[in-house]
Enzyme design. Structure first.
Site, PDB file in Angstrom:
ATOM      1  N   GLY A 163       1.507 -10.060  -8.591  1.00  0.00           N
ATOM      2  CA  GLY A 163       3.054  -9.507  -8.697  1.00  0.00           C
ATOM      3  C   GLY A 163       3.821 -10.486  -8.065  1.00  0.00           C
ATOM      4  N   ARG A 164       5.254 -10.158  -7.497  1.00  0.00           N
ATOM      5  CA  ARG A 164       6.230 -11.042  -7.360  1.00  0.00           C
ATOM      6  C   ARG A 164       5.637 -11.632  -5.852  1.00  0.00           C
ATOM      7  NH1 ARG A 164       8.380  -6.124  -7.925  1.00  0.00           N
ATOM      8  NH2 ARG A 164      10.155  -5.893  -9.460  1.00  0.00           N
ATOM      9  N   ILE A 165       5.102 -11.003  -5.081  1.00  0.00           N
ATOM     10  CA  ILE A 165       4.776 -11.559  -3.650  1.00  0.00           C
ATOM     11  C   ILE A 165       3.367 -12.492  -3.957  1.00  0.00           C
ATOM     12  CG2 ILE A 165       3.680 -11.002  -1.406  1.00  0.00           C
ATOM     13  CD1 ILE A 165       5.424  -8.555  -1.368  1.00  0.00           C
ATOM     14  N   ARG A 186      -5.098  -7.160 -13.112  1.00  0.00           N
ATOM     15  CA  ARG A 186      -5.618  -6.046 -14.231  1.00  0.00           C
ATOM     16  C   ARG A 186      -5.481  -6.943 -15.467  1.00  0.00           C
ATOM     17  NH1 ARG A 186      -2.783  -0.651 -14.103  1.00  0.00           N
ATOM     18  NH2 ARG A 186      -0.994  -2.148 -13.286  1.00  0.00           N
ATOM     19  N   ILE A 245      -2.349  -8.780   2.924  1.00  0.00           N
ATOM     20  CA  ILE A 245      -1.006  -8.673   3.267  1.00  0.00           C
ATOM     21  C   ILE A 245      -0.503  -7.333   2.255  1.00  0.00           C
ATOM     22  CG2 ILE A 245      -0.073 -10.776   3.984  1.00  0.00           C
ATOM     23  CD1 ILE A 245       1.074 -11.313   1.359  1.00  0.00           C
ATOM     24  N   ARG A 247      -2.252  -3.557   1.771  1.00  0.00           N
ATOM     25  CA  ARG A 247      -2.289  -2.148   2.574  1.00  0.00           C
ATOM     26  C   ARG A 247      -3.876  -2.418   2.953  1.00  0.00           C
ATOM     27  NH1 ARG A 247       2.331  -2.055   2.581  1.00  0.00           N
ATOM     28  NH2 ARG A 247       3.782  -0.326   1.746  1.00  0.00           N
ATOM     29  N   GLU A 276      -3.294   2.799  10.375  1.00  0.00           N
ATOM     30  CA  GLU A 276      -2.280   2.118  11.311  1.00  0.00           C
ATOM     31  C   GLU A 276      -1.555   3.497  12.118  1.00  0.00           C
ATOM     32  OE1 GLU A 276       0.344  -0.075   8.877  1.00  0.00           O
ATOM     33  OE2 GLU A 276      -1.314  -1.272   8.011  1.00  0.00           O
ATOM     34  N   HIS A 294       1.566  -4.928  10.751  1.00  0.00           N
ATOM     35  CA  HIS A 294       2.439  -4.898   9.651  1.00  0.00           C
ATOM     36  C   HIS A 294       3.909  -5.498   9.731  1.00  0.00           C
ATOM     37  CE1 HIS A 294       2.531  -1.870   6.040  1.00  0.00           C
ATOM     38  NE2 HIS A 294       3.453  -2.791   5.746  1.00  0.00           N
TER      39      HIS A 294
HETATM   40  C1  DGY Z   1       6.418  -2.789   2.092  1.00  0.00           C
HETATM   41  O1  DGY Z   1       7.734  -3.208   1.979  1.00  0.00           O
HETATM   42  O2  DGY Z   1       5.796  -2.278   1.372  1.00  0.00           O
HETATM   43  C2  DGY Z   1       5.931  -3.408   3.323  1.00  0.00           C
HETATM   44  O3  DGY Z   1       4.429  -3.488   3.403  1.00  0.00           O
HETATM   45  C3  DGY Z   1       6.409  -3.070   4.793  1.00  0.00           C
HETATM   46  O4  DGY Z   1       5.944  -1.632   4.848  1.00  0.00           O
END
Ligand code: DGY
Length: 332
Positions: A163-165, A186, A245, A247, A276, A294
């Protein structure tokens, strides 16, 4: 005798955690605002009680919005999370009740990608263990192989979740560190996005087998639970690095700890973990693991921008306009 009319009732908004006062000011001017100055995390029952008569909720990743909460909130019109991830919200249950859900994409992309690279570099070069060792007074002399980790520049990075990240990490890796970048999604990206990211699609198994470092940046869903478990770790190259990074639920943590102990995995970097804020003890005992609370999106300007997106969404929806950044429809 003229009949006086009651003034129109101001909509009520609950801000579930302590946020930035000046960013909240537009909400305070328009609505009856209920804040949480001591920043306590409400239990599900407390949240139901606090939210019961609210029209809008501004939440973070620590508030779960489920059927029970929605049943307790008959006035609720909008839930605005200041996060990009929305796995803490039952989006279908909200849709069934006509409750709009918004999130905060885009504003955190570059900051989070910076942190993805930081975690990759820090894990591969064993910064966590090295600092702990030094602070404990254990360093007595320079040695050729002391905390000798693996290189990042010029190696192959596999990104799961483009995705974007993921794409922002890919650009940094390709342009800044001369890395070959593979990705798994996917569906492959369209050709223009793929070119811009400098990355090539692989099946998950191919990506795991061909990468020196693997970075997870995909959203969490039930289908993605433990997408990296013992079989996937076994497919990774000996000495490879795993970075998460996304979940915590994406990774089987005992399997990860075992792969670090056995030496099959060279290092790992986790910004997120299951349970968490309390990490599984197996993680704390694992060698060559850099673990952070996080904070991938936690630069001050970005956290303020994320809160502002939630504020703007609440203002829009409670004034009868369309949400600015609604969560995407399922399978979009
Ligand atoms: C998000 O924006 O989803 C980051 O993980 C912060 O919770």
């Amino acid at each position: 005798m003229t009949k006086t009319q009651d003034p129109p009732q101001r909509a009520r908004v609950l801000v579930a955690r302590r946020l930035f006062d000046d960013v909240l000011e537009p909400l305070r001017q328009s609505f009856e605002l209920h804040c949480n100055p001591d920043d306590a995390i409400a239990s599900p029952a407390q949240l139901r009680a606090l939210a019961a008569d609210q029209d809008g909720l501004l939440i973070t990743a620590t508030e779960r919005i489920d059927e029970a909460l929605l049943d307790a909130c008959p006035r609720l019109r909008v839930v605005a999370t200041m996060t990009v991830g929305f796995d803490h919200i039952d989006v279908d249950a909200c849709a069934r009740r006509g409750v709009v859900v918004t999130h905060a994409p885009d504003v955190l992309t570059e900051t989070t990608a910076d942190f993805g690279m930081a975690l990759l570099l820090g894990a591969a070069r064993q910064l966590g263990d090295a600092q702990t060792y030094l602070r404990a007074g254990r360093w007595t002399r320079w040695s050729a192989d002391l905390f000798a980790g693996s290189d990042v520049h010029g190696t192959t990075l596999g990104i799961v979740g483009m995705g974007r990240i993921g794409r922002a990490v890919a650009r940094r890796a390709a342009l800044g560190f001369g890395m070959r970048v593979l990705y798994h999604n996917r569906r492959p990206l369209d050709a223009a996005l793929e070119r811009e990211s400098g990355a090539s699609w692989r099946s998950l198994d191919e990506l795991l087998q061909q990468s020196d470092h693997v970075l997870l940046a995909l959203p969490y869903s039930d289908a993605a639970r433990h997408v990296i478990g013992a079989p996937q770790l076994a497919r990774m190259r000996r000495g490879a690095t795993l970075v998460n990074i996304g979940r915590g639920g994406l990774v089987d943590e005992p399997a990860l700890a075992a792969a670090l102990h056995s030496g099959h995995l060279g290092a790992a970097g986790l910004d997120v973990f299951e349970g968490e804020p309390v990490p599984n003890p197996v993680l704390l005992q694992a060698p060559r693991l850099l673990i952070t609370p996080h904070i991938a999106s936690a630069s001050l300007p970005t956290r303020r921008a994320m809160a502002r997106v939630a504020v703007d969404n609440l203002l829009a929806v409670l004034r009868g306009a369309a949400p600015l950044t609604p969560v995407p429809a399922a399978n979009a």
